[in-house]
Design a protein around this motif. Structure first.
Motif, short mmCIF file in Angstrom:
data_model
loop_
_atom_site.label_atom_id
_atom_site.label_comp_id
_atom_site.label_asym_id
_atom_site.label_seq_id
_atom_site.Cartn_x
_atom_site.Cartn_y
_atom_site.Cartn_z
N LYS A 249 -3.30 8.94 -6.55
CA LYS A 249 -2.09 8.79 -5.74
C LYS A 249 -0.98 8.12 -6.55
O LYS A 249 0.20 8.44 -6.38
CB LYS A 249 -2.40 8.01 -4.47
CG LYS A 249 -3.15 8.85 -3.43
CD LYS A 249 -3.26 8.11 -2.11
CE LYS A 249 -3.75 9.04 -1.00
NZ LYS A 249 -5.13 9.48 -1.18
N ARG A 250 -1.33 7.21 -7.45
CA ARG A 250 -0.31 6.62 -8.31
C ARG A 250 0.32 7.66 -9.22
O ARG A 250 1.53 7.64 -9.46
CB ARG A 250 -0.92 5.49 -9.15
CG ARG A 250 -1.02 4.18 -8.39
CD ARG A 250 -1.48 3.05 -9.27
NE ARG A 250 -1.44 1.82 -8.52
CZ ARG A 250 -2.09 0.72 -8.86
NH1 ARG A 250 -2.83 0.71 -9.96
NH2 ARG A 250 -2.01 -0.37 -8.14
N TYR B 191 -3.65 9.76 5.07
CA TYR B 191 -3.29 9.50 3.68
C TYR B 191 -4.24 8.59 2.93
O TYR B 191 -4.68 8.90 1.83
CB TYR B 191 -1.88 8.90 3.64
CG TYR B 191 -1.24 8.98 2.27
CD1 TYR B 191 -0.69 10.17 1.82
CD2 TYR B 191 -1.21 7.88 1.43
CE1 TYR B 191 -0.12 10.26 0.56
CE2 TYR B 191 -0.63 7.95 0.17
CZ TYR B 191 -0.08 9.14 -0.26
OH TYR B 191 0.48 9.23 -1.50
N PHE B 192 -4.54 7.43 3.49
CA PHE B 192 -5.33 6.45 2.76
C PHE B 192 -6.82 6.74 2.88
O PHE B 192 -7.29 7.30 3.85
CB PHE B 192 -5.02 5.04 3.25
CG PHE B 192 -3.60 4.62 2.98
CD1 PHE B 192 -3.16 4.44 1.69
CD2 PHE B 192 -2.70 4.44 4.02
CE1 PHE B 192 -1.85 4.07 1.43
CE2 PHE B 192 -1.39 4.06 3.78
CZ PHE B 192 -0.97 3.89 2.47
N ASP C 54 3.09 1.49 -3.35
CA ASP C 54 2.27 1.75 -4.53
C ASP C 54 1.67 3.16 -4.50
O ASP C 54 1.65 3.86 -5.52
CB ASP C 54 1.16 0.71 -4.61
CG ASP C 54 0.26 0.87 -5.83
OD1 ASP C 54 0.40 0.08 -6.78
OD2 ASP C 54 -0.59 1.79 -5.84
N GLN C 55 1.20 3.57 -3.34
CA GLN C 55 0.44 4.81 -3.23
C GLN C 55 1.29 6.01 -2.82
O GLN C 55 0.78 7.10 -2.62
CB GLN C 55 -0.71 4.62 -2.26
CG GLN C 55 -1.75 3.62 -2.72
CD GLN C 55 -2.63 4.18 -3.83
OE1 GLN C 55 -3.57 4.94 -3.56
NE2 GLN C 55 -2.32 3.84 -5.08
N LEU D 267 0.83 -1.20 0.00
CA LEU D 267 0.00 0.00 0.00
C LEU D 267 0.87 1.25 0.00
O LEU D 267 0.64 2.18 -0.77
CB LEU D 267 -0.90 0.02 1.23
CG LEU D 267 -2.24 -0.71 1.20
CD1 LEU D 267 -2.95 -0.53 2.53
CD2 LEU D 267 -3.10 -0.22 0.05
N GLU D 268 1.83 1.29 0.90
CA GLU D 268 2.68 2.47 1.04
C GLU D 268 3.54 2.68 -0.21
O GLU D 268 3.66 3.81 -0.69
CB GLU D 268 3.55 2.33 2.28
CG GLU D 268 2.75 2.32 3.56
CD GLU D 268 3.56 1.92 4.78
OE1 GLU D 268 3.06 2.11 5.91
OE2 GLU D 268 4.68 1.41 4.61
N LEU E 34 -7.31 -1.98 -3.34
CA LEU E 34 -6.17 -1.96 -4.25
C LEU E 34 -6.10 -3.25 -5.06
O LEU E 34 -5.86 -3.24 -6.27
CB LEU E 34 -4.88 -1.74 -3.46
CG LEU E 34 -3.61 -1.54 -4.29
CD1 LEU E 34 -3.72 -0.30 -5.17
CD2 LEU E 34 -2.38 -1.44 -3.38
N ASP F 229 -9.19 7.69 -6.20
CA ASP F 229 -8.13 8.12 -5.28
C ASP F 229 -6.88 7.26 -5.47
O ASP F 229 -5.75 7.78 -5.43
CB ASP F 229 -8.63 8.01 -3.84
CG ASP F 229 -7.71 8.69 -2.86
OD1 ASP F 229 -7.51 9.92 -2.98
OD2 ASP F 229 -7.17 8.01 -1.97
N ILE F 230 -7.05 5.96 -5.71
CA ILE F 230 -5.91 5.08 -5.98
C ILE F 230 -5.16 5.57 -7.21
O ILE F 230 -3.93 5.68 -7.22
CB ILE F 230 -6.38 3.62 -6.16
CG1 ILE F 230 -6.81 3.03 -4.81
CG2 ILE F 230 -5.28 2.76 -6.79
CD1 ILE F 230 -7.49 1.68 -4.92
#
Length: 321
Positions: free
Chosen positions: A304-305, A259-260, A201-202, A198-199, A271, A300-301
């Protein structure tokens, strides 16, 4: 097609632990390093990485660092020490607050906070909290402060104040990494990075701070898998039961606040579903949320990418070398 639920993240934990440890051992040798350095916050990611390091190269070749500062929870160093003693590794505690003070970390952060709350001063606490995205709007941050008497206030953060708070706060991660590399150089060790999938990737890391490392052994694992691996590795229950926090701001702050879009278990599933082409309606049913909210999570995913491209990018060169 498998039903969308937590079971899609199930892995063979024993085999995965062996596979990662073998890769860490081989990589350490390829880098011509004698052992491994890791900063231990007491959180689940660094704890699992430390345990895997011991499995890879042995406890005698792992060096742990506890690096608290003024805003750290007292629990982080206590749990870090508990882990180091559990694993039997050499470790050192280094309070980085004086160095951060000299760099202007706290001064510059507090000056930005006073742009919003002029009374902010000694004894006050703070955090910033994410808003907007799950309601279909643009993500923005609110600043939350608490007076010494316990009174809380919050307000939307102007962009410049937000950027200054984050820039000043990023000194913490960059200074920690400086110390990790000092000890790595001193011992001829390699530095472990601890982001989970998660950290990584995002983009939940600081460039040239906690984003820097020689090897990142759990960057392919979802947070839920890291928690499961902690128990597989026999880590102390108090560490296995920790809640993810940033441990960066003086008020308690969950990663999902800062953040998430969602708590980690739901974010893992979102994800995974996004990357496997599952429709937002299916995610909505699995997480028991409205379809527009699931669509906002997917958006949002992707956003952030896009932002993380800069964080992952190596230095630009005019010509290939």
């Amino acid at each position: 097609m498998n039903a969308l639920g937590p079971q899609v993240l199930d892995i063979d934990l024993a085999s995965e632990a062996d596979r990662i440890a073998g890769w860490m051992r081989d990589t350490t040798r390829q880098l011509r390093r004698r052992g491994l350095v890791i900063a231990m916050s007491g959180g689940i990611d660094s704890s699992v990485c430390a345990a895997l390091a011991v499995r890879a190269v042995g406890a005698g070749k792992v060096f742990g660092l506890l690096l608290p500062e003024r805003d750290s929870s007292g629990q982080s160093s206590r749990l870090g020490r508990l882990l180091a003693e559990h694993l039997g590794i050499a470790h050192e505690l280094h309070d980085i607050a004086p160095a951060l003070e000299a760099l202007g970390c706290y001064r510059d952060r507090d000056a930005a906070i006073r742009q919003v709350f002029p009374d902010y001063g000694n004894g006050w606490k703070n955090k910033i909290v994410l808003h907007g995205g799950l309601q279909g709007g643009i993500n923005y941050y609110k600043l939350v402060v608490q007076s010494p008497e316990g009174n809380r206030q919050e307000a939307r953060l102007p962009l410049q104040a937000y950027l200054q708070i984050v820039a000043a706060t990023n000194h913490k991660q960059r200074l920690r990494k400086t110390l990790e590399y000092y000890h790595a150089d001193r011992l001829n060790y390699a530095v472990i990075g601890t982001p989970n999938r998660l950290e990584y990737d995002q983009g939940f890391f600081v460039k040239n701070g906690d984003g820097s490392a020689d090897l990142k052994p759990i960057a392919h694992l979802f947070k839920s898998q890291v928690y499961a691996l902690a128990r597989q590795l026999g880590l102390p229950e108090e560490i296995c039961a920790t809640t993810p926090t940033t441990d960066t701001y003086s008020l308690p702050q969950g990663q999902d606040e800062f953040y998430f879009a969602l708590p980690y278990a739901a974010m893992d599933l979102a994800l995974w579903a996004h990357d496997h082409g599952r429709p937002a309606a299916e995610l909505a049913a699995a997480l028991q949320m409205p379809v527009p909210q699931a669509e906002a999570v997917y958006a949002d995913i992707a956003a952030k990418r896009r932002a993380a491209v800069y964080l992952h990018a190596p230095p630009a060169r005019m010509e290939p070398l």
